[in-house]
Design a protein around this motif. Structure first.
Motif, PDB file in Angstrom:
ATOM      1  N   LEU A  56       0.846  -1.195   0.000  1.00  0.00           N
ATOM      2  CA  LEU A  56       0.000   0.000   0.000  1.00  0.00           C
ATOM      3  C   LEU A  56       0.880   1.243   0.000  1.00  0.00           C
ATOM      4  O   LEU A  56       0.515   2.275  -0.539  1.00  0.00           O
ATOM      5  N   ARG A  96      -1.376  -9.035  -2.249  1.00  0.00           N
ATOM      6  CA  ARG A  96      -2.360  -8.650  -1.229  1.00  0.00           C
ATOM      7  C   ARG A  96      -3.295  -9.802  -0.882  1.00  0.00           C
ATOM      8  O   ARG A  96      -3.884  -9.835   0.182  1.00  0.00           O
ATOM      9  N   PHE A 103      -7.110  -2.938   9.118  1.00  0.00           N
ATOM     10  CA  PHE A 103      -6.743  -1.611   9.593  1.00  0.00           C
ATOM     11  C   PHE A 103      -7.354  -1.311  10.960  1.00  0.00           C
ATOM     12  O   PHE A 103      -8.231  -2.032  11.423  1.00  0.00           O
ATOM     13  N   TYR A 108     -15.207   0.561  10.135  1.00  0.00           N
ATOM     14  CA  TYR A 108     -15.541   1.749   9.341  1.00  0.00           C
ATOM     15  C   TYR A 108     -15.332   1.533   7.851  1.00  0.00           C
ATOM     16  O   TYR A 108     -15.536   2.439   7.065  1.00  0.00           O
ATOM     17  N   GLN A 109     -14.863   0.355   7.472  1.00  0.00           N
ATOM     18  CA  GLN A 109     -14.715   0.115   6.037  1.00  0.00           C
ATOM     19  C   GLN A 109     -15.864  -0.719   5.483  1.00  0.00           C
ATOM     20  O   GLN A 109     -15.907  -1.032   4.308  1.00  0.00           O
ATOM     21  N   PHE A 111     -19.341  -1.557   3.885  1.00  0.00           N
ATOM     22  CA  PHE A 111     -20.098  -0.701   2.965  1.00  0.00           C
ATOM     23  C   PHE A 111     -21.295  -1.403   2.330  1.00  0.00           C
ATOM     24  O   PHE A 111     -22.213  -0.751   1.863  1.00  0.00           O
ATOM     25  N   ASN A 125     -12.987 -10.061  -5.479  1.00  0.00           N
ATOM     26  CA  ASN A 125     -11.923  -9.259  -6.084  1.00  0.00           C
ATOM     27  C   ASN A 125     -10.709 -10.099  -6.433  1.00  0.00           C
ATOM     28  O   ASN A 125     -10.080  -9.902  -7.466  1.00  0.00           O
ATOM     29  N   PHE A 126     -10.378 -11.036  -5.549  1.00  0.00           N
ATOM     30  CA  PHE A 126      -9.138 -11.779  -5.737  1.00  0.00           C
ATOM     31  C   PHE A 126      -9.327 -13.037  -6.582  1.00  0.00           C
ATOM     32  O   PHE A 126      -8.353 -13.661  -6.966  1.00  0.00           O
TER      33      PHE A 126
ATOM     34  N   ARG B 183      -7.493   6.379   3.960  1.00  0.00           N
ATOM     35  CA  ARG B 183      -7.485   5.197   4.803  1.00  0.00           C
ATOM     36  C   ARG B 183      -8.467   4.150   4.287  1.00  0.00           C
ATOM     37  O   ARG B 183      -8.144   2.970   4.186  1.00  0.00           O
ATOM     38  N   ASN B 186      -7.187   2.571   1.125  1.00  0.00           N
ATOM     39  CA  ASN B 186      -6.166   1.563   1.417  1.00  0.00           C
ATOM     40  C   ASN B 186      -6.791   0.282   1.935  1.00  0.00           C
ATOM     41  O   ASN B 186      -6.382  -0.809   1.544  1.00  0.00           O
ATOM     42  N   ALA B 187      -7.788   0.436   2.830  1.00  0.00           N
ATOM     43  CA  ALA B 187      -8.420  -0.755   3.392  1.00  0.00           C
ATOM     44  C   ALA B 187      -9.078  -1.578   2.293  1.00  0.00           C
ATOM     45  O   ALA B 187      -8.981  -2.803   2.277  1.00  0.00           O
ATOM     46  N   GLN B 188      -9.748  -0.891   1.357  1.00  0.00           N
ATOM     47  CA  GLN B 188     -10.419  -1.650   0.293  1.00  0.00           C
ATOM     48  C   GLN B 188      -9.409  -2.199  -0.710  1.00  0.00           C
ATOM     49  O   GLN B 188      -9.610  -3.265  -1.273  1.00  0.00           O
ATOM     50  N   LYS B 189      -8.324  -1.468  -0.918  1.00  0.00           N
ATOM     51  CA  LYS B 189      -7.273  -1.982  -1.795  1.00  0.00           C
ATOM     52  C   LYS B 189      -6.683  -3.255  -1.205  1.00  0.00           C
ATOM     53  O   LYS B 189      -6.368  -4.196  -1.925  1.00  0.00           O
ATOM     54  N   ALA B 190      -6.535  -3.264   0.130  1.00  0.00           N
ATOM     55  CA  ALA B 190      -6.008  -4.454   0.799  1.00  0.00           C
ATOM     56  C   ALA B 190      -6.949  -5.635   0.608  1.00  0.00           C
ATOM     57  O   ALA B 190      -6.549  -6.785   0.695  1.00  0.00           O
ATOM     58  N   ARG B 191      -8.228  -5.322   0.369  1.00  0.00           N
ATOM     59  CA  ARG B 191      -9.185  -6.407   0.096  1.00  0.00           C
ATOM     60  C   ARG B 191      -9.330  -6.631  -1.403  1.00  0.00           C
ATOM     61  O   ARG B 191     -10.322  -7.163  -1.884  1.00  0.00           O
ATOM     62  N   GLY B 192      -8.366  -6.155  -2.157  1.00  0.00           N
ATOM     63  CA  GLY B 192      -8.322  -6.471  -3.581  1.00  0.00           C
ATOM     64  C   GLY B 192      -9.097  -5.549  -4.481  1.00  0.00           C
ATOM     65  O   GLY B 192      -9.247  -5.818  -5.671  1.00  0.00           O
ATOM     66  N   ALA B 193      -9.615  -4.429  -3.940  1.00  0.00           N
ATOM     67  CA  ALA B 193     -10.342  -3.500  -4.796  1.00  0.00           C
ATOM     68  C   ALA B 193      -9.369  -2.883  -5.790  1.00  0.00           C
ATOM     69  O   ALA B 193      -8.212  -2.659  -5.475  1.00  0.00           O
ATOM     70  N   ASP B 194      -9.856  -2.633  -6.984  1.00  0.00           N
ATOM     71  CA  ASP B 194      -9.004  -2.077  -8.027  1.00  0.00           C
ATOM     72  C   ASP B 194      -9.699  -0.847  -8.587  1.00  0.00           C
ATOM     73  O   ASP B 194     -10.800  -0.933  -9.110  1.00  0.00           O
ATOM     74  N   PRO B 209     -17.468   1.233  -2.609  1.00  0.00           N
ATOM     75  CA  PRO B 209     -16.856   0.813  -1.342  1.00  0.00           C
ATOM     76  C   PRO B 209     -16.082   1.927  -0.630  1.00  0.00           C
ATOM     77  O   PRO B 209     -15.745   1.789   0.533  1.00  0.00           O
ATOM     78  N   PRO B 213     -18.637   4.188   3.133  1.00  0.00           N
ATOM     79  CA  PRO B 213     -18.039   4.428   4.461  1.00  0.00           C
ATOM     80  C   PRO B 213     -17.679   5.889   4.684  1.00  0.00           C
ATOM     81  O   PRO B 213     -17.776   6.397   5.790  1.00  0.00           O
TER      82      PRO B 213
END
Lengths: 305, 277
Positions: A56, A96, A103, A108-109, A111, A125-126, B183, B186-194, B209, B213
Motif C-alpha cells: 500500500l 495482497r 486496519f 468503518y470500512q 459498505f 476481487n481476488f 485510509r 487503502n483498506a479496500q485496496k487491501a481487500r483487492g479492490a481495483d 466501497p 463508508p
C-alpha cells in the motif's frame, strides 16, 4: 512467507514543506509462523512499516535506488515470500491476496448492504474466475464461523445494524475470507471493552493456529504483546530499537518506560517484587508469572521447614 | 496521508503573511480594479512591479507562484490565439507591415499581437495576485477576514457569523476527510479492490466501497461535532470573542500606501499616457 526488510526508509510528502520522515533505515525479519508484535508510540512509524508489507506504500523506484547506491547508502530490500516489493513490476494484487491487512477500526470500512456481500467483497476481487454462489457461501460461512458468528443468522443482516464487536468481527472476516498466509492487524482490540478485547485475542490465536501462518499485530497494549507474541519489535522515531521475545524484551522495562511506553502488568509486578527483595524470573505471561511466584513461595516454604 | 497539504497555503513567515487578511482581501479587489483601469502597458507595468514586490516580500518560491498560472494556461493560450488571429487594426508599433495576413475573417495584425499580449499579461497578473492571497493566508484566517468584512450585512439580518462558521468547519474538515478517504481506499485496496482497471461504469461502481463508508463517517463526525458544540453551550447569536483577534498594524499601513499609490498611478497614466494602446 518469510518477510525480510533491510535498510527501509520512507518519507511522507518528500520535497514539500510538510515532509515527515516515518522510517529510517529499518531492518527487520519476520519468520513464517510467528505471532509478531510491533510496539511504539503514535508516529513511531509502525503503521507505515506494516503498510509497506502489502504494497500500500511502495518503496522508491529502482532509479532512486541506483542513485542511493551511488551515494554509498545501503540498498533497500523488501521481500514477502517470493514477492520482491522493491520491484515495480511485482503483482501487488496477488501479493495482497496472501497478505491480509486489518486496519485500525476496520468496522468503518464496511459498505455493502448485507454481511454476506461485504465479506465476499475481497473474495470476489481476488478470484481468478467467477465464483459460483455455492463457493461464495462456503467461503463466507467458514470465515464467519472462525470469527465466531453464525452464517445463517447474520448473512442477510445489514452490517450497520450490528453491535460494535460484531461489526469488527465481520470486518475481520472480510479480510481473512481469502485465507491469507500473513495477517496484519493494526490495533485489533482498540476501542473494545475488556471482554471484547479478550475475544479478539482469542480469535487471533484461533486464526494463528489453523488459518493464517503468520500473524502480525500492531499494538499499544503491552499485555496483549506479552501474552501472545513470539517476538516483538519496538519502534521509536522511525527506527527499530529492539527485536526480542517478550521474555527478554520486558526485562528492559526501565528503557521502555523511558521511551514513554508502557510495560505489561506482570513486568510491573516483577519490578515491585524486586524492589522488595524478591527475585523472580519469568516470561511475563500471566501463567509464567504465577508459576514463578508459586515456585518462589514453595522454595521459601521448603527452606523455612 | 498522501497529501497533508490542502489548498495552496505556503507556510512560512513573511511580511505578506503577517498582513491582516481583511487588508489582503481588500487589496486583491483594489488590484483587480487597477488592472482593469490600466489602459496601456505603463499601467500594467506598474501592476507588475507591485506584484513582483509582493512575491519578493512573501518568500513564496517563484516556481510555486508560476505554477498557479498553469491552471489557467489553456485560457491564456486561447485568449492569445483568438486575438492574434481575429483582431483587425491599422496601428503600427514597429517597422513592418501593419497587417501580416488578411484572409476572410482571419487578420494577423500588429495591433492584434499587441492587444493579445496586453490581455495575456492582464490575465496572468490577475491569477497570480489572487493565488498570492491563498499562498500567504491560511484558509481559517481567510474566513475570519471574510466574516469581518461582511459584518455590515448583519444590519440586514444576514447570518454572517453562521455562514462563516459553516465555511470554516467545511475547510477544517477537508483534510480530515481526505485522510479518511485515503485510509478507506487503502483498506479496500487491501481487500483487492481495483480503482484503475475496467471501463467507466466499472470504475464508477468501484467507488461505492469508498463512498459509503466515507459518507457514513462524515455524518458521524458531524453528529459528534454538533454534540460537542452543544455540550459547550455554543450559540452564534451572542457576541463572541475571538481567539485570534484581527488587528491592523504598521504593515497594513505600508500596504495601504502601496495600494493607494498603485491606483493613483494607474489612473494618472490612464489619463496622461494614451499610447501604446
Amino acid at each position: 512467507m518469510r518477510i525480510v526488510a533491510e535498510h527501509l526508509s520512507y518519507t511522507y510528502n518528500a520535497k514539500s514543506p510538510f515532509s515527515a520522515t516515518a522510517l529510517r533505515d529499518v531492518s527487520l525479519t519476520i519468520e513464517e509462523g510467528e505471532f509478531f508484535g510491533i510496539i511504539g508510540h503514535t508516529g513511531s512509524g509502525k503503521s507505515t512499516f506494516v503498510q509497506h508489507l502489502n504494497g500500500l506504500i511502495r518503496t522508491p523506484s529502482s532509479l532512486k535506488r541506483k542513485k542511493k547506491r551511488k551515494a554509498g547508502e545501503q540498498e533497500t530490500t523488501l521481500t514477502v515470500g517470493e514477492y520482491d516489493l522493491t520491484n515495480k513490476k511485482t503483482n501487488f494484487r496477488a501479493l495482497r491476496r496472501h497478505v491480509g491487512m486489518v486496519f485500525q477500526y476496520p468496522e468503518y470500512q464496511l459498505f455493502a448492504e448485507t454481511v454476506k456481500a461485504d465479506v465476499a467483497f475481497g473474495l470476489k476481487n481476488f478470484a481468478d474466475k467467477k465464483l459460483t454462489e455455492e463457493e461464495i457461501d462456503e467461503a463466507v460461512r467458514a470465515a464467519l464461523e472462525v470469527v465466531g458468528l453464525d452464517f445463517e443468522e447474520i448473512k442477510d443482516a445489514s452490517p450497520f445494524e450490528l453491535s460494535g464487536g460484531q461489526k469488527r468481527r465481520v470486518a475481520i472476516a472480510g479480510v481473512i475470507v481469502t485465507r491469507p498466509e500473513v495477517l496484519i492487524l493494526d490495533e485489533p482490540a482498540a476501542g473494545l471493552d475488556p471482554l471484547g478485547k479478550r475475544e479478539v485475542m482469542e480469535l487471533l490465536h484461533r486464526l494463528h493456529k489453523d488459518w493464517c501462518k503468520t500473524v502480525i499485530i500492531v499494538s499499544h497494549d503491552m499485555d496483549e504483546i506479552s501474552e501472545n507474541c513470539t517476538r516483538a519489535a519496538v519502534f521509536e522515531e522511525g527506527q527499530v530499537r529492539y527485536v526480542l521475545p517478550p521474555a527478554q524484551l520486558f526485562e528492559k522495562s526501565d528503557e521502555l518506560i523511558e521511551m514513554g511506553l508502557d510495560v505489561p502488568l506482570t513486568a510491573k509486578l516483577v519490578k515491585l517484587l524486586r524492589e522488595r527483595g524478591v527475585e523472580i524470573a519469568c516470561d511475563f505471561t500471566t501463567e509464567g508469572f504465577l508459576q514463578a511466584v508459586l515456585a518462589y513461595y514453595r522454595e521459601r516454604k521448603g527452606a523455612a521447614q | 496521508m498522501k497529501d497533508v497539504s490542502f489548498g495552496q497555503y505556503y507556510p512560512t513567515k513573511s511580511f505578506v503573511h503577517n498582513l491582516d487578511p481583511r487588508f489582503k482581501i481588500v487589496f486583491l479587489i483594489a488590484y483587480i480594479v487597477a488592472i482593469f483601469l490600466a489602459k496601456n502597458f505603463y499601467g500594467l507595468a506598474a501592476c507588475t512591479g507591485v506584484l513582483i514586490l509582493i512575491v519578493l516580500f512573501s518568500r513564496v518560491p517563484l516556481g510555486k507562484v508560476l505554477r498557479s498560472v498553469r491552471g489557467v494556461l489553456f485560457l491564456v493560450i486561447f485568449t492569445a490565439a483568438l486575438n492574434i488571429f481575429f483582431h483587425p487594426g491599422e496601428e503600427v508599433y514597429w517597422n513592418g507591415p501593419a497587417v501580416y495576413l488578411s484572409y476572410g475573417i482571419i487578420h494577423v495584425t500588429q495591433a492584434g499581437i499587441v492587444f493579445s499580449l496586453f490581455l495575456v499579461l492582464r490575465l496572468v497578473l490577475l491569477v497570480t495576485c489572487a493565488s498570492m492571497l491563498t499562498y500567504t493566508t491560511t484558509p481559517v484566517s481567510l474566513t475570519d477576514g471574510i466574516e469581518s468584512l461582511l459584518t455590515p450585512l448583519k444590519w440586514v439580518r444576514f447570518p454572517v457569523h453562521a455562514m462563516a462558521l459553516i465555511m470554516s468547519i467545511a475547510l477544517r474538515f477537508i483534510p480530515i476527510l481526505m485522510d479518511e478517504t485515503e485510509r478507506i481506499k487503502n483498506a479496500q485496496k487491501a481487500r483487492g479492490a481495483d480503482f484503475e482497471r475496467g471501463g467507466l461504469f466499472k470504475k464508477v461502481r468501484g467507488f461505492v466501497p469508498i463512498l459509503v463508508p466515507l459518507i457514513l463517517s462524515a455524518f458521524r463526525r458531524a453528529d459528534e461535532l454538533g454534540d460537542a458544540m452543544d455540550a459547550r453551550c455554543y450559540s452564534s447569536g451572542k457576541k463572541r470573542t475571538k481567539y485570534k483577534k484581527l488587528r491592523f498594524t504598521w504593515r497594513d499601513l505600508i500596504g495601504f500606501f502601496v495600494m493607494a499609490a498603485l491606483i493613483a498611478g494607474v489612473v494618472v497614466m490612464r489619463i496622461y499616457l494614451g499610447a501604446p494602446l
